[in-house]
Design an enzyme around this catalytic site. Sequence first.
Site, PDB file in Angstrom:
ATOM      1  CG  PHE A 114      -0.477   0.706   2.406  1.00  0.00           C
ATOM      2  CD1 PHE A 114       0.319   0.065   3.332  1.00  0.00           C
ATOM      3  CD2 PHE A 114      -0.801   2.040   2.613  1.00  0.00           C
ATOM      4  CE1 PHE A 114       0.789   0.736   4.453  1.00  0.00           C
ATOM      5  CE2 PHE A 114      -0.344   2.716   3.734  1.00  0.00           C
ATOM      6  CZ  PHE A 114       0.458   2.065   4.656  1.00  0.00           C
ATOM      7  CE  LYS A 115       4.898   1.488   4.405  1.00  0.00           C
ATOM      8  NZ  LYS A 115       4.186   0.283   4.872  1.00  0.00           N
ATOM      9  CG  ASP A 116       3.574   0.881  -4.779  1.00  0.00           C
ATOM     10  OD1 ASP A 116       4.708   1.385  -4.709  1.00  0.00           O
ATOM     11  OD2 ASP A 116       3.369  -0.313  -5.058  1.00  0.00           O
TER      12      ASP A 116
END
Length: 498
Positions: A114-116
Amino acid sequence: MGENNLYYQSTRGSKKRFLSTEAIIKGIADDGGLFVPMVIPRINKDLHKLKGLDYKRLAYLVMKDFFTDYKEDELISCIKQAYDKKFDTKVVAPLIKKRGAYFLELYHGPTLAFKDMALSILPHLLRKAAQKLNLKQEIVILTATSGDTGKAALEGFANLPGTKIIVFFPQEGVSEIQKRQMLTQKGENTYVIGIRGNFDDAQRGVKQIFEDPIFNEKMEEKNFIFSSANSINIGRLIPQIVYYFYAYLNLLERGEIKVGEKINITVPTGNFGNILAAYYAKSMGLPLHKLICASNENKVLADFFNTGIYDKRRELVRTISPSMDILVSSNLERWLWDISEGKTEQVSELMNSLDKKGFYQVTPKMKNKLEGFSGGFAREEEARNSIKEVFQESGYLIDPHTAVGYVVYKKYVNETQDQTKTVIVATASPFKFTTSVMESISKEYKKYDDFELIEKMANLSQLPIPPGMKDLKNKPILHHIICDKSEMKSKITEILSY
Ligand SMILES: *Cc1c(COP(=O)(O)O)cnc(C)c1O
């Protein structure tokens, strides 16, 4: 604009105000505090009128009131460059109904976590901010990672003009695939360094560098300024608010909920960034009931929400959800600022206590505000069993972080009988943690390594191998530096003097 600007201030010290561009460039305040928006803007549209908006348009609507000093076309351009074909699905963040809950898959970006969602836009926000502030220096991104931030930040900043990125990761604290993803990173401006220590060591080291005025001055003379891609950067936090709106609107559109109906959100939590974004969404007016904070065996946050005492005096446990192996959840400080009603002296005191004594206790008044959250945790066995259970019962594969969320969600429902519809945030693709996932499903997979299991997982799940995973094993290793935590500063100096 001008008059209607939203300002940011530090959670700790002075009342000095910063525009969003300034806060994004600085990353962290000079007094060591984090930047917080002085007010949380309300969403000034009827939610049901936003049904069906695509991700990018919604992103603009949510972010524009936080990033007020970006012009409309500037912000739109950042958004367009972020949520493009890097994501393997047009909807960007699919919401999948399984086993009575809704999994919000935030792992369809280039690095499968989810860091993207935030790190695909942060570089553009940062670069635009530097232009707007007429900065002449090169921006050096310093980041400590528990695995997923590092790769996502490297992808985001690789070959971005006017920037360099230096990533520190704990040598023994990330999965083989995470490590390989980082060590094979291309880009002339990228540097990846392994630390002998854990994530907290790496994070503390980076924080100390930001707080070292002499070192920063010296670097500025050499024409470098440091900034952060960690979730302490407001330019990372705000974009994460968007997908909570997106999930809610999706449920409305599908007729799963009625207008105004409240939902719960379960977030597998480490640094408290993702769940804080949900809290901001709620403060903006999104109908959210409980925010369920899910920890793994490093359950400092679960204990905190149950007692009001944050106590880091314990050994860090390494788990199959390494991105949550954290004892000091930095972003909690922003929430403390909020529930203290902006009393920076109080926040400083608590942070000081954490630093000096290893723990703090919130005031009774603050403790009353804990109830919007529910904290729980999952043991390793429970996480593993849930991976197996979900797969066997529904053919759906979840990664170990998402599994922690699922376990804590189940426990919460059991304990409270709360029937509120719940979105569980799926923070990583199972393909990123093949060993833990496949071994949870069957012991027969123990004989294979992480990379062999990629293909086995694809066969088992009938899912295509994600692009970033193909050939990972055969890509050349491009980064070789390893150092002690005490050497971080000197490594940076070395890198920047070439
Ligand atoms: C970073 C990360 C988390 C924790 O998110 P926070 O914002 O730090 O709470 C959970 N799962 C995965 C897969 C992550 O990469």
